[in-house]
Enzyme design. Structure first.
Site, PDB file in Angstrom:
ATOM      1  N   GLU A   1      -4.684   1.310  -6.035  1.00 19.86           N
ATOM      2  CA  GLU A   1      -5.076   2.392  -5.125  1.00 19.86           C
ATOM      3  C   GLU A   1      -6.596   2.352  -5.061  1.00 19.86           C
ATOM      4  O   GLU A   1      -7.273   2.563  -6.067  1.00 19.86           O
ATOM      5  CB  GLU A   1      -4.579   3.734  -5.649  1.00 19.86           C
ATOM      6  CG  GLU A   1      -4.887   4.884  -4.704  1.00 19.86           C
ATOM      7  CD  GLU A   1      -5.083   6.176  -5.451  1.00 19.86           C
ATOM      8  OE1 GLU A   1      -6.181   6.756  -5.330  1.00 19.86           O
ATOM      9  OE2 GLU A   1      -4.166   6.595  -6.160  1.00 19.86           O
TER      10      GLU A   1
ATOM     11  N   CYS B   1      -8.876  11.221  -4.913  1.00 16.01           N
ATOM     12  CA  CYS B   1      -8.607  10.125  -3.974  1.00 16.01           C
ATOM     13  C   CYS B   1      -8.082  10.634  -2.641  1.00 16.01           C
ATOM     14  O   CYS B   1      -8.123   9.917  -1.645  1.00 16.01           O
ATOM     15  CB  CYS B   1      -7.633   9.137  -4.598  1.00 16.01           C
ATOM     16  SG  CYS B   1      -6.350   9.872  -5.610  1.00 16.01           S
TER      17      CYS B   1
END
Length: 503
Positions: free
Chosen positions: A263, A300
């Site tokens: 990620e 994020c």
């Protein structure tokens, strides 16, 4: 009582020293020394993980479920020293860390519950048809099986939930895969406490020592050795695009390439449609500011870009957003390096967009920054769509709904995209949805993407560069599928089948 870490690595059940030392850089409180990881320690851990897989990969679902629950119990038993050292190292407040500890233990228990049900195994059986013409059919049985030792990299922004015992570790252990963790150098003491909890759970459950190892590392050599080790079968990573891409390339360049579940980065664009902007622009500006500054913007899923139809209501929104952010206090960032990168990113954007609030803070403290640009400029300059990790917002004004659609088509892969809409926006939203669902792993309406629910239906991933595998998620029970592979058994005697495939 003050917790003082011993600074060692956990390798196959033993606390080991490395060849050198590095000092932690806490937000406040004392600095401690930790042993540096080495290629030799990585090799020992990976070999032990392979040895452990010979038994752990064939444990029952119930045995693994109890192991996960025991890890959760041992983490909770260390709540006080864990919170103490994590606050010092990360600068995060006590309430945030208590919540993150609950998320960490909660996802361990969620995976325990999930594997007990057995649905994730995707079992299929085509019985033999010996009399079928023109050819008989053999007995065919399929099941998902664990892939082997998995490498996990601790994340800087979630020292518990995405780190040593976080989602990657929990899902790999649930699948039946031993784990070797490279601890993040920003919170080595926190990593040590969690590793001790897993070590205690291994002893309580009688698991092989090599089922889990944790190696500290303050340089690139340890991480590179881990992803290139021939016994590692997959890698889980949460971090920067630059660092993740380097590790991804190493995985692909191996003699036997392995999957890298990284990620990496996302601006998580939000589209405010005309009716919603007209009806509640001020409230949306306030909500965006709160989401943007949550945790100093170090999520994020931070909604870094917001797209509005141009006009007086967009001007009012910009003013309201600036006022909301002006009232936000300075916040401590996770590391000095992250704070420096945030200021550099804000300065870079300042050369490309109009600043509304441009003073990004000093030292390890961050101050929210706000910029604006037109959709025309955003479409021309790809750098405006690059993530700046921290409490930075970019307002993009579009001429009309058609240009909003054009901007959506130009987006790179995202973790999330959000629509704020009222009933009058339905037609435009219908035009956007087929585009947005191809751009992100999670599409929201009338909410903010910060806050990722740990649940069966959650997808935390997306097309590159949000992640390196658009078919995977790092949060939720679907995450376990990353560390499994389908195996078909043809005419295999029942005594030789995995227990979960037997009649």
């Amino acid at each position: 009582m003050t917790f003082i870490p011993h600074g060692k690595h956990l390798v196959a059940g033993d606390w080991a020293e490395g060849s050198g030392r590095f000092a932690s850089s806490p937000a406040h409180g004392p600095s401690y020394e930790f042993s540096s990881g080495t290629v030799e320690l990585v090799d020992r851990a990976c070999r032990a993980a392979e040895d452990a897989f010979a038994t752990y990969g064939w444990t029952t679902r119930e045995e693994r479920a109890q192991f996960l629950e025991t890890i959760a119990e041992e983490i909770e038993a260390r709540a006080e020293p864990l919170t103490q050292i994590a606050m010092q190292e990360s600068g995060l407040p006590e309430a945030r860390l208590q919540g993150e500890r609950g998320r960490t233990t909660g996802q361990l228990r969620l995976f325990a519950s999930h594997i007990r049900k057995g649905d994730y195994l995707d079992r299929r059986h085509d019985p033999a048809l010996p009399d079928r013409q023109p050819l008989p059919r053999p007995d065919l049985r399929m099941i998902q099986r664990p892939i082997g030792p998995v490498a996990v990299f601790g994340a800087s922004n979630f020292p518990l939930a995405f780190s040593v015992a976080g989602g990657d570790t929990a899902s790999a252990l649930a699948a039946g895969c031993p784990v070797v963790v490279k601890g993040h150098p920003a919170h080595p003491g926190t990593s040590e406490v969690v590793a001790e909890a897993i070590h205690a759970a291994i002893a309580r459950c009688g698991m092989p020592g090599g089922v889990f190892s944790m190696i500290h590392g303050d340089g690139h050599e340890t991480g590179a050795a881990l992803v290139q080790h021939p016994l590692i079968r997959a890698v889980g990573f949460t971090g920067s695009l630059r660092g993740g891409r380097a590790l991804f390339d190493l995985c692909a360049a191996r003699p036997e390439p392995i999957p890298f579940f990284g990620e990496l980065g996302s601006i998580n664009p939000t589209f405010v449609l005309p009716s919603a902007l007209a009806a509640r622009g001020a409230a949306l500006a306030s909500g965006w500011g709160a989401s943007l500054t949550m945790g100093a913007g170090q999520f994020c899923t931070n909604p870094g870009v917001i797209v509005l139809p141009e006009g007086p209501q967009a001007e009012a929104f910009a003013q309201a957003a600036a006022e909301a952010l002006a009232g936000a206090a300075d916040q401590v960032m996770l590391t000095d390096g992250i704070a420096s990168s945030y200021r550099d990113g804000a300065a870079r954007l300042g050369g490309r967009a109009a600043p509304l609030m441009a003073e990004a803070g000093a030292g390890r403290n961050a101050r929210p920054t706000l910029y604006r640009t037109s959709a025309d400029d955003f479409l021309r300059d790809r750098a405006l769509g690059e993530e700046v990790f921290g409490p930075l917002g970019l307002i993009v004004t579009a001429r009309d709904g058609g240009q909003m659609v054009t901007l959506a088509q130009a987006l790179e892969g995202q973790l999330t995209v959000t629509l704020h809409m009222d009933d009058g926006d339905t037609d435009l939203a219908r035009r956007l949805m087929p585009i947005l669902e191809r751009k992100a792993g999670r599409v929201l309406a009338n909410g903010w993407p910060t806050g990722v629910e740990v649940a069966d239906a959650m997808v935390h991933g997306g097309p590159y560069p949000a992640s390196t595998n658009f078919g995977a998620t790092s949060v939720g029970t679907l995450a376990i599928r990353r560390f499994l592979r389908p195996v078909c058994y043809q005419n295999i005697p029942e005594a030789l089948l995995p227990e979960d495939l037997r009649d």
